[in-house]
Enzyme design. Sequence first.
Site, PDB file in Angstrom:
ATOM      1  N   ASP A 182     -10.955  14.750  -1.165  1.00 44.19           N
ATOM      2  CA  ASP A 182     -11.568  15.544  -2.233  1.00 44.19           C
ATOM      3  C   ASP A 182     -13.034  15.814  -1.949  1.00 44.19           C
ATOM      4  O   ASP A 182     -13.547  16.923  -2.187  1.00 44.19           O
ATOM      5  CB  ASP A 182     -11.426  14.842  -3.579  1.00 44.19           C
ATOM      6  N   ARG A 187       0.188   9.930  -0.213  1.00 40.18           N
ATOM      7  CA  ARG A 187       0.540   8.645  -0.818  1.00 40.18           C
ATOM      8  C   ARG A 187       1.191   8.875  -2.172  1.00 40.18           C
ATOM      9  O   ARG A 187       0.607   9.501  -3.050  1.00 40.18           O
ATOM     10  CB  ARG A 187      -0.714   7.781  -0.968  1.00 40.18           C
ATOM     11  N   ASP A 205     -12.362   9.409  -3.212  1.00 38.80           N
ATOM     12  CA  ASP A 205     -11.317  10.111  -2.470  1.00 38.80           C
ATOM     13  C   ASP A 205     -11.967  10.962  -1.388  1.00 38.80           C
ATOM     14  O   ASP A 205     -12.608  11.969  -1.683  1.00 38.80           O
ATOM     15  CB  ASP A 205     -10.494  10.992  -3.418  1.00 38.80           C
ATOM     16  N   THR A 248       4.350   4.490  -6.020  1.00 36.57           N
ATOM     17  CA  THR A 248       4.660   3.392  -5.099  1.00 36.57           C
ATOM     18  C   THR A 248       3.537   3.105  -4.111  1.00 36.57           C
ATOM     19  O   THR A 248       3.512   2.044  -3.485  1.00 36.57           O
ATOM     20  CB  THR A 248       5.925   3.718  -4.284  1.00 36.57           C
TER      21      THR A 248
END
Length: 210
Positions: free
Chosen positions: A204, A104, A201, A108
């Site tokens: 992660d 990602r 996340d 944006t």
Amino acid sequence: MGKVQILDHPLLQHKLSILRDKNTGVKEFREIVGEIAALMCYEATRNLPTQEIEIETPVAPAKVRVLSGKKLAIVPILRAGLGMVDTMISLIPSAKVGHIGLFRDPETHEPVQYYCKMPPDISERQVFIVDPMLATGGSAIAAIDILKREYGCKSITLMDIIAAPEGIKAVSEAHPDIDIIITAVDEKLNEHAYIVPGLGDCGDRIFGTK
């Protein structure tokens, strides 16, 4: 038309609570992601077609049911989706695995493709796209676009552990024929396009990176 199925099994909800906890370590987090994927796979394959065959048990002949029809494929969205693959393969070892690499863009929030490799007969298979988090829906939509447009896949199911309402809406509007299977719908996305309350996340936390 596709449908959204929310799996509210007590075991799934209990394991999800462990994933959400910020104090859960990498080893346990990774194991729980796999366990949830296996339970989700059990539900996602509930309606697979079967056919009757006859075998010999040690005691007598027996009529039994085996899987028939389309073969299966699992397509994780890299990298977090990898955490869901191994336990699904343990349940359906004949399934083939494709990979889609998307990240990602931090500005944006749009998906950028960096890798794609599929089994040659992927178009003939029932495909399960797996990714723990459905946030904006951008990565899922991109993955479905790739499988439909470039590989001719016609039977696709999206499996996510946690989803934001925005992601569900985006995928359903872009691909109304796709079934979505999830264990929880969270409150919203924050200004960074992270699911709230979510679990942070997922990539992660699976791989111990920051």
